[in-house]
Design an enzyme around this catalytic site. Structure first.
Site, PDB file in Angstrom:
ATOM      1  N   ASP A 179       6.403 -10.485  -4.336  1.00  0.00           N
ATOM      2  CA  ASP A 179       4.991 -10.608  -4.690  1.00  0.00           C
ATOM      3  C   ASP A 179       4.688 -12.084  -4.962  1.00  0.00           C
ATOM      4  OD1 ASP A 179       4.271  -7.949  -4.477  1.00  0.00           O
ATOM      5  OD2 ASP A 179       4.960  -7.499  -6.515  1.00  0.00           O
ATOM      6  N   ARG A 227       8.164  -0.004  -6.846  1.00  0.00           N
ATOM      7  CA  ARG A 227       7.056  -0.922  -7.141  1.00  0.00           C
ATOM      8  C   ARG A 227       5.893  -0.206  -7.829  1.00  0.00           C
ATOM      9  NH1 ARG A 227       6.519  -5.474  -3.812  1.00  0.00           N
ATOM     10  NH2 ARG A 227       4.289  -5.146  -3.573  1.00  0.00           N
ATOM     11  N   ARG A 255      -4.964   1.797   4.740  1.00  0.00           N
ATOM     12  CA  ARG A 255      -5.958   1.620   3.684  1.00  0.00           C
ATOM     13  C   ARG A 255      -7.237   0.992   4.222  1.00  0.00           C
ATOM     14  NH1 ARG A 255      -1.915  -2.279   0.117  1.00  0.00           N
ATOM     15  NH2 ARG A 255      -1.522  -3.823   1.707  1.00  0.00           N
ATOM     16  N   TYR A 286      10.932  -8.639  -0.205  1.00  0.00           N
ATOM     17  CA  TYR A 286       9.582  -8.096  -0.410  1.00  0.00           C
ATOM     18  C   TYR A 286       9.032  -8.682  -1.715  1.00  0.00           C
ATOM     19  CZ  TYR A 286       6.110  -4.203  -0.350  1.00  0.00           C
ATOM     20  OH  TYR A 286       4.990  -3.412  -0.320  1.00  0.00           O
ATOM     21  N   ARG A 336       7.694  -5.401   9.480  1.00  0.00           N
ATOM     22  CA  ARG A 336       6.476  -4.672   9.800  1.00  0.00           C
ATOM     23  C   ARG A 336       5.351  -5.678   9.940  1.00  0.00           C
ATOM     24  NH1 ARG A 336       6.532  -0.207  12.192  1.00  0.00           N
ATOM     25  NH2 ARG A 336       4.777   0.786  11.113  1.00  0.00           N
ATOM     26  N   GLU A 374      -6.633  -1.350   7.666  1.00  0.00           N
ATOM     27  CA  GLU A 374      -5.318  -1.982   7.845  1.00  0.00           C
ATOM     28  C   GLU A 374      -4.383  -1.014   8.575  1.00  0.00           C
ATOM     29  OE1 GLU A 374      -3.913  -4.214   4.351  1.00  0.00           O
ATOM     30  OE2 GLU A 374      -1.935  -3.361   4.742  1.00  0.00           O
ATOM     31  N   ARG A 383       2.868   7.248 -14.664  1.00  0.00           N
ATOM     32  CA  ARG A 383       2.515   7.229 -16.089  1.00  0.00           C
ATOM     33  C   ARG A 383       2.021   8.586 -16.552  1.00  0.00           C
ATOM     34  NH1 ARG A 383      -0.936   2.663 -14.901  1.00  0.00           N
ATOM     35  NH2 ARG A 383       0.420   0.824 -14.879  1.00  0.00           N
TER      36      ARG A 383
END
Ligand code: UDP
Length: 368
Positions: free
Chosen positions: A351, A173, A281, A349, A250, A301, A177
């Site tokens: 989005d 995911r 996070r 999973y 989870r 979180e 770069r």
């Protein structure tokens, strides 16, 4: 038999809301029920001190699919937010996703060619192997050092499992770069709804009967009689009373607090990538909408294993659980008047853009 509704939709999250919208637009009578007090599933924001707080984790809409982008834009306006979280590793800050900024911060190397060489020195042992798990895939792509600093700790606390026991798909995911580009997503379109996600949810559900605070399982046979067809967006194993055992998910615990300062961390999300820090996070919600409020709201979180009574957020798509899911899916495939959709019912999973695409596609295949 004449029923009160054409569709009973269980769950008012994105899948349920899009499905209900599209079927209502086709003239179908829809009833949406949800066990939570408010509609919108994990998209629902809470308005605190003038800030739209992403109660169920940070949501950034992104897609490469123009039709899906156009679709959401008919329901609300999107701002120009670009997701560029930071990583905090042992008190030092680095840019994400892994890009030339990160590599410069780590090694002070300025040219992409040199970075590639530097990483290749660490990955040479992996050249010929076909990665079998997340750890191998990550090391092959970015080398041991990036893996150890930014991926291993975060992943293992997020998933409660060793990175070597998780599928490669999870880490695919995140882009890598060799340019100075901190945009977390490669997608062409991205943003957050102006006014928060409740605007999107309210628009999708506008004019549709929604009953909240209602648990489908508390009166299952009654609800099953209400409509010609049912759309179930909850956990598939729960729907079948865990007859093959429960699937792994989870869950998350959130600690949200108001701080009387106007800027806590200068960015919407900071990932804490070492294992010793128990949260993954910190979200500072005002930055999703470039907020100028005098105070701020932050959320830590904490990932936790799902157990009965908790909310399930992420499917654990390892081989063991995927195989178990297939058994449930076989039961689901035999149902003639129940549709299963969304992250939990499809155990994927997904989005947001994928959920919308999946709901729209399903509506198109139905001839009732
Ligand atoms: N990940 C990581 N380090 C990071 C961010 C993500 O190792 O700083 C890994 C981790 O395994 C995570 C996965 O990449 O579960 C997917 O990250 P994403 O940001 O897409 O997670 P989400 O926002 O869906 O929780």
């Amino acid at each position: 038999m004449i029923r009160d509704y054409d569709y009973l939709i269980i769950g008012s999250g994105l899948y349920g809301a899009v499905f209900a919208r599209e079927m209502t637009n086709k003239g179908k009578r829809c009833l949406v029920i949800d066990k939570r007090k408010e509609a919108g599933g994990n998209l629902r924001c809470e308005y605190i001190e003038g800030i739209n707080v992403h109660r169920y984790g940070p949501h950034i809409f992104h897609t490469d699919n123009k039709a899906i982008w156009d679709y959401v834009n008919t329901h609300c306006e999107f701002n120009h937010f670009v997701y560029s979280p930071m990583a905090n590793y042992k008190g030092m800050l680095y840019n994400l996703p892994f890009n030339m900024n990160t590599f410069y911060q780590l090694w002070k190397i300025k040219s992409p060619l040199e970075v590639r060489k530097y990483i290749e020195n660490q990955t040479s042992g992996f050249n010929k192997i076909n990665p079998r798990n997340l750890a191998e895939h990550a090391i092959k792509m970015v080398g041991e050092e990036v893996f150890n600093k930014f991926i291993k700790g975060y992943t293992e606390k997020q998933w409660g499992r060793e990175a070597s026991k998780l599928p490669c798909s999870i880490i695919k995911r995140i882009p890598i770069r060799y340019s100075f580009d901190n945009n977390y997503f490669d997608d062409r379109y991205q943003g957050v709804p102006v006014g928060g996600y409740n605007v999107l949810i309210n628009s999708l559900l506008n004019g549709i009967e929604v009953r909240t605070g209602i648990d489908f399982f508390s009166a299952r046979s009654h609800f099953s009689e209400l409509a010609q067809l049912m759309v179930f967006t909850g956990k598939l194993d729960e729907f079948y009373e865990y007859r093959f055992g429960s699937l792994a998910y989870r869950s998350l615990r959130f600690e949200t607090e108001y701080r009387p300062i106007n800027n806590y961390q200068g960015v919407a999300v900071v990932n804490y990538t070492e294992k010793e820090i128990p949260y993954t996070r910190i979200i500072e919600h005002k930055h999703f909408e470039f907020g100028k409020q005098p105070g701020t709201v932050i959320t830590k979180e904490y990932p936790i294993e799902w157990k009965k009574g908790n909310e399930a957020y992420y499917p654990v798509n390892d081989l063991y659980n995927n195989n178990k899911f297939k058994k449930y899916q076989k039961l689901a495939d035999c149902e003639s008047n129940i549709i299963f959709g969304g992250r939990l019912a499809e155990y994927k999973y997904y989005d947001m853009h994928q959920i919308i695409a999946s709901a729209i596609k399903k509506v198109k295949t139905l001839h009732y």
